[in-house]
Design a protein around this motif. Structure first.
Motif, mmCIF file in Angstrom:
data_model
loop_
_atom_site.group_PDB
_atom_site.id
_atom_site.type_symbol
_atom_site.label_atom_id
_atom_site.label_comp_id
_atom_site.label_asym_id
_atom_site.label_seq_id
_atom_site.Cartn_x
_atom_site.Cartn_y
_atom_site.Cartn_z
ATOM 1 N N VAL A 177 -8.697 3.326 -1.159
ATOM 2 C CA VAL A 177 -7.794 2.912 -0.103
ATOM 3 C C VAL A 177 -6.555 3.715 -0.447
ATOM 4 N N SER A 178 -5.903 4.104 0.828
ATOM 5 C CA SER A 178 -4.495 4.554 0.612
ATOM 6 C C SER A 178 -3.592 4.275 1.630
ATOM 7 N N GLY A 179 -2.400 4.737 1.448
ATOM 8 C CA GLY A 179 -1.258 4.527 2.585
ATOM 9 C C GLY A 179 0.035 4.679 2.099
ATOM 10 N N ALA A 180 0.947 4.239 2.915
ATOM 11 C CA ALA A 180 2.347 4.181 2.565
ATOM 12 C C ALA A 180 2.614 3.471 1.285
ATOM 13 N N GLU A 181 3.921 4.241 0.465
ATOM 14 C CA GLU A 181 3.890 3.764 -0.885
ATOM 15 C C GLU A 181 4.481 2.219 -0.646
ATOM 16 N N ALA A 182 4.033 1.553 -1.851
ATOM 17 C CA ALA A 182 4.383 0.323 -2.053
ATOM 18 C C ALA A 182 4.768 0.079 -3.583
ATOM 19 N N PRO A 183 5.730 -0.873 -3.887
ATOM 20 C CA PRO A 183 5.987 -1.068 -5.125
ATOM 21 C C PRO A 183 4.791 -1.244 -6.125
ATOM 22 N N LEU A 184 4.830 -0.670 -7.315
ATOM 23 C CA LEU A 184 3.597 -0.571 -8.057
ATOM 24 C C LEU A 184 3.531 -2.398 -8.419
ATOM 25 N N LYS A 185 4.447 -2.790 -8.756
ATOM 26 C CA LYS A 185 4.119 -4.530 -9.086
ATOM 27 C C LYS A 185 3.411 -5.196 -8.150
#
Length: 165
Positions: A63-71
């Motif tokens: 899956v992939s998409g817009a960046e999200a905070p790693l935590k």
């Protein structure tokens, strides 16, 4: 078809329920009463008993998409692993992830259908990022083990759990 846990009745319909199997040391070696051979195919049911054959399938969902905070990504994948306890391993970055697990299904079509629903069905409960599925690999148990033995294909899913890339 609906997804279900072993022993759980289908919700609201008479459709058959697809179930996942555990991935511990005894994965792929169910008890004799389940009549499944070591190669993942079901032995014929005794005469008079109708039973659909099921097999084990190794699933890799990307899956992939817009960046999200790693935590937040890690927390969501850990929640997904808790909600869907059959996950082997998840790898993640801030804009993509890969989930690997074993699925029990009658055929490749059923295994793929269940895998394609996994992300969407758990999106709200696990608070997964709004990413889309960009890849799916479904291979039978024999092919998985053949790839490993020949030194190509994905390495064995170890360590089990949620890990950054």
């Amino acid at each position: 078809m609906r997804r279900g846990r072993p022993g759980a009745p289908p919700r609201g319909s008479a459709e058959r329920t697809l179930t996942s199997v555990g991935t511990g040391e005894d994965a792929g070696r169910p008890d004799d009463d389940e009549r499944v051979e070591r190669n993942g195919t079901a032995r014929p049911a005794p005469e008079g008993e109708r039973r659909e054959a099921s097999r084990l399938w190794h699933i890799t969902l990307s899956v992939s998409g817009a960046e999200a905070p790693l935590k937040e990504v890690r927390r969501a994948l850990e929640q997904l692993a808790h909600d869907h306890p059959f996950l082997l391993t998840s790898r993640y970055a801030n804009d993509h992830a890969e989930i690997r697990y074993w699925e029990e299904a009658r055929d490749l079509h059923d295994a793929a259908a269940v895998a394609l629903r996994l992300w969407g069905e758990h999106r709200s409960t696990a608070k997964l990022p709004p990413w889309e599925i960009v890849g799916l690999e479904v291979i039978d148990r024999e092919t998985y083990h053949q790839r490993i033995a020949e030194g190509y294909g994905p390495p064995p899913a170890s360590p089990v759990g949620v890990h950054p890339y």
